[in-house]
Design a protein around this motif. Sequence first.
Motif, mmCIF file in Angstrom:
data_model
loop_
_atom_site.group_PDB
_atom_site.id
_atom_site.type_symbol
_atom_site.label_atom_id
_atom_site.label_comp_id
_atom_site.label_asym_id
_atom_site.label_seq_id
_atom_site.Cartn_x
_atom_site.Cartn_y
_atom_site.Cartn_z
ATOM 1 N N GLN A 8 -12.105 -64.371 48.509
ATOM 2 C CA GLN A 8 -11.855 -63.662 48.739
ATOM 3 C C GLN A 8 -12.174 -61.816 49.381
ATOM 4 O O GLN A 8 -13.262 -62.249 48.913
ATOM 5 N N ARG A 84 -8.849 -60.833 56.728
ATOM 6 C CA ARG A 84 -7.976 -60.278 55.583
ATOM 7 C C ARG A 84 -8.778 -59.562 54.216
ATOM 8 O O ARG A 84 -9.760 -59.092 54.367
ATOM 9 N N ASP A 86 -7.721 -58.529 50.739
ATOM 10 C CA ASP A 86 -7.592 -59.218 48.531
ATOM 11 C C ASP A 86 -6.879 -58.858 47.539
ATOM 12 O O ASP A 86 -5.873 -58.603 47.267
ATOM 13 N N HIS A 132 -2.103 -55.452 56.083
ATOM 14 C CA HIS A 132 -2.253 -56.789 55.583
ATOM 15 C C HIS A 132 -1.836 -57.289 54.444
ATOM 16 O O HIS A 132 -2.168 -58.712 54.876
ATOM 17 N N ARG A 135 0.976 -58.778 55.255
ATOM 18 C CA ARG A 135 1.055 -59.921 56.099
ATOM 19 C C ARG A 135 0.634 -61.120 55.469
ATOM 20 O O ARG A 135 1.243 -62.504 55.560
ATOM 21 N N GLN A 136 -0.256 -60.696 54.261
ATOM 22 C CA GLN A 136 -0.792 -61.875 53.411
ATOM 23 C C GLN A 136 0.746 -62.994 52.103
ATOM 24 O O GLN A 136 -0.025 -63.953 51.758
ATOM 25 N N SER A 138 0.548 -61.168 49.786
ATOM 26 C CA SER A 138 -0.667 -61.064 48.774
ATOM 27 C C SER A 138 -1.155 -59.821 48.464
ATOM 28 O O SER A 138 -1.939 -60.187 49.890
#
Length: 255
Positions: A8, A84, A86, A132, A135-136, A138
């Motif tokens: 992450q 990513r 997180d 972002h 898109r994930q 999460s």
Amino acid sequence: MNIDFQGQTVIVTGAAHGFGRAIALAFAWNGASVWACDLNDSGLAETARLAAHDGLTIQTRTVDVGDGAAVQALVAEVAAATGRVDVLVNNAGGVLGQVGRPLEEISAADWHAIFRVNVDGAFLFAQAVAPHMKRQRSGRIINISSGAGLGISLTGIQAYASAKAAQIGLTRQLAHELGEWGITVNNVAPGFVRSNPTTELQWESYGEEGQRKLVQGIALRRLGTPDDIASAVMFFASAQAGWISGQVLSVDGGK
């Protein structure tokens, strides 16, 4: 409870000392790729050095959280490097060296300066990471407010109490806006912790009797530590908090 952030990417603002440093180090210890920012270059360097001492790496960047272009640039760099985003921890804030004064003595510049770092910074970073995380499908956003945002400022700084209350309102609003993408937004409200030069001066200003009264007013009869705050952040960022959003957790030893 197994808290693990392997794989992450985490952004922590205000990471040059105190809460931010403890939070950045805790994420690094638990396997995250950590990107820490602040305006305090020497403090950031010390955060990175402490991580390196434990065989860990923390990426540091000098960023003014109230500068929208700089915020967007950092988040774009992080996403490009790791693929990513997180977790975002909006820790940057504080009183900027201000002290309690009568209402009629407060300038517009002083008022807006505290809102800029405590509220604007949280808004701008959340705005930057949202695409972002969407898109994930999460993400975790954790804002660090203060007991002042739930009650009053011990120092009597009107802008600080107001800004932290506004940040709590932003937390609740974003939780509802972003929830459908699996993004949680929560808030940690610390009690008094001797965590940086400003809180050290505040502690000294109380004198021996004032210090005793402050501690006696805490159910656990002790002051907190930056690690106590970091532990709450670890929980909100973890998988165990996946169905918790829009909440404010007071980490104050019991009032």
